[in-house]
Design a protein around this motif. Structure first.
Motif, mmCIF file in Angstrom:
data_model
loop_
_atom_site.group_PDB
_atom_site.id
_atom_site.type_symbol
_atom_site.label_atom_id
_atom_site.label_comp_id
_atom_site.label_asym_id
_atom_site.label_seq_id
_atom_site.Cartn_x
_atom_site.Cartn_y
_atom_site.Cartn_z
ATOM 1 N N ARG A 107 0.825 -1.210 0.000
ATOM 2 C CA ARG A 107 0.000 0.000 0.000
ATOM 3 C C ARG A 107 0.855 1.252 0.000
ATOM 4 N NH1 ARG A 107 -3.050 -1.979 -2.477
ATOM 5 N NH2 ARG A 107 -3.438 -4.029 -1.786
ATOM 6 N N ASP A 108 0.283 2.333 -0.531
ATOM 7 C CA ASP A 108 0.941 3.631 -0.487
ATOM 8 C C ASP A 108 0.143 4.560 0.429
ATOM 9 O OD1 ASP A 108 -1.273 4.464 -1.953
ATOM 10 O OD2 ASP A 108 -0.178 4.619 -3.844
ATOM 11 N N GLU A 109 0.588 5.802 0.538
ATOM 12 C CA GLU A 109 -0.058 6.758 1.454
ATOM 13 C C GLU A 109 -1.523 7.009 1.104
ATOM 14 O OE1 GLU A 109 1.003 8.092 4.344
ATOM 15 O OE2 GLU A 109 2.721 6.761 4.095
ATOM 16 N N ALA A 110 -1.844 7.069 -0.184
ATOM 17 C CA ALA A 110 -3.240 7.305 -0.594
ATOM 18 C C ALA A 110 -4.123 6.144 -0.151
ATOM 19 C CB ALA A 110 -3.323 7.495 -2.116
ATOM 20 N N ASP A 111 -3.623 4.918 -0.301
ATOM 21 C CA ASP A 111 -4.382 3.742 0.138
ATOM 22 C C ASP A 111 -4.620 3.792 1.644
ATOM 23 O OD1 ASP A 111 -4.440 2.565 -2.423
ATOM 24 O OD2 ASP A 111 -2.512 1.557 -2.078
ATOM 25 N N LYS A 113 -4.733 6.388 3.591
ATOM 26 C CA LYS A 113 -5.710 7.436 3.914
ATOM 27 C C LYS A 113 -7.135 6.938 3.681
ATOM 28 C CE LYS A 113 -7.070 12.142 2.873
ATOM 29 N NZ LYS A 113 -6.922 13.294 2.005
ATOM 30 N N VAL A 114 -7.371 6.262 2.555
ATOM 31 C CA VAL A 114 -8.705 5.727 2.251
ATOM 32 C C VAL A 114 -9.101 4.687 3.301
ATOM 33 C CG1 VAL A 114 -10.016 4.332 0.602
ATOM 34 C CG2 VAL A 114 -8.609 6.216 -0.213
ATOM 35 N N GLU A 117 -10.159 6.317 6.507
ATOM 36 C CA GLU A 117 -11.512 6.864 6.407
ATOM 37 C C GLU A 117 -12.562 5.768 6.562
ATOM 38 O OE1 GLU A 117 -11.422 8.866 2.640
ATOM 39 O OE2 GLU A 117 -10.121 10.462 3.397
#
Length: 158
Positions: A107-111, A113-114, A117
């Protein structure tokens, strides 16, 4: 829902494989309980397909031990012993844990964050559900306010 809508037709797979995946998902979701007998004809009707893909799917699920054929040739959902249940649970924990570890490593940072949430929404829904259940099952009518107040003061335990 129409009969055809009951079957999720999948791209690039046979009708029998689509039926197998649909039945497998329903077994995992608990739509069929241990010991339930399954009528091939009824399954075909519900899924909106002929008997042939249902037979193919059931044969695969029997080979995978997800279904069993009783001595009278009835197809049913197996009843697990406690030992079998514990063994399957241990295997699932090991396999799913390894899969989660590999997925997390990719995973990366965007993953992240999602996922965070989703985690917040999941927790909030759980809190609503838990407090609603506690209020509905309380023996005394006056319990609603104190339960809500205690939950508000105490916050969610993590």
């Amino acid at each position: 829902m129409s009969a055809l809508a009951a079957l999720k037709r999948r791209e690039g797979v046979t009708l029998g494989e689509s039926v197998r995946k649909t039945l497998s998902e329903r077994l995992m979701a608990g739509e069929y309980a241990p010991g339930d007998k399954l009528s091939l004809r009824s399954l075909a009707e519900v899924l909106g397909v002929s008997m042939m893909p249902v037979r193919e799917a059931v044969s695969r699920l029997v080979a995978d031990h997800a279904l069993e054929v009783a001595p009278n040739r009835a197809v049913r959902v197996p009843i697990l012993t406690i030992a079998q249940f514990r063994e399957l649970t241990a295997l699932r924990i090991d396999i799913e844990g390894a899969a989660a570890f590999r997925a997390a490593a990719a995973r990366d940072e965007a993953d992240i964050k999602v996922m965070a949430e989703y985690g917040v929404r999941f927790r909030d829904e759980g809190l609503k559900s838990r407090h609603t259940h506690a209020n509905e099952t309380a023996d005394t009518p006056g319990a609603h306010a104190p339960i809500s107040q205690a939950a508000t003061r105490g916050g969610e335990r993590r």
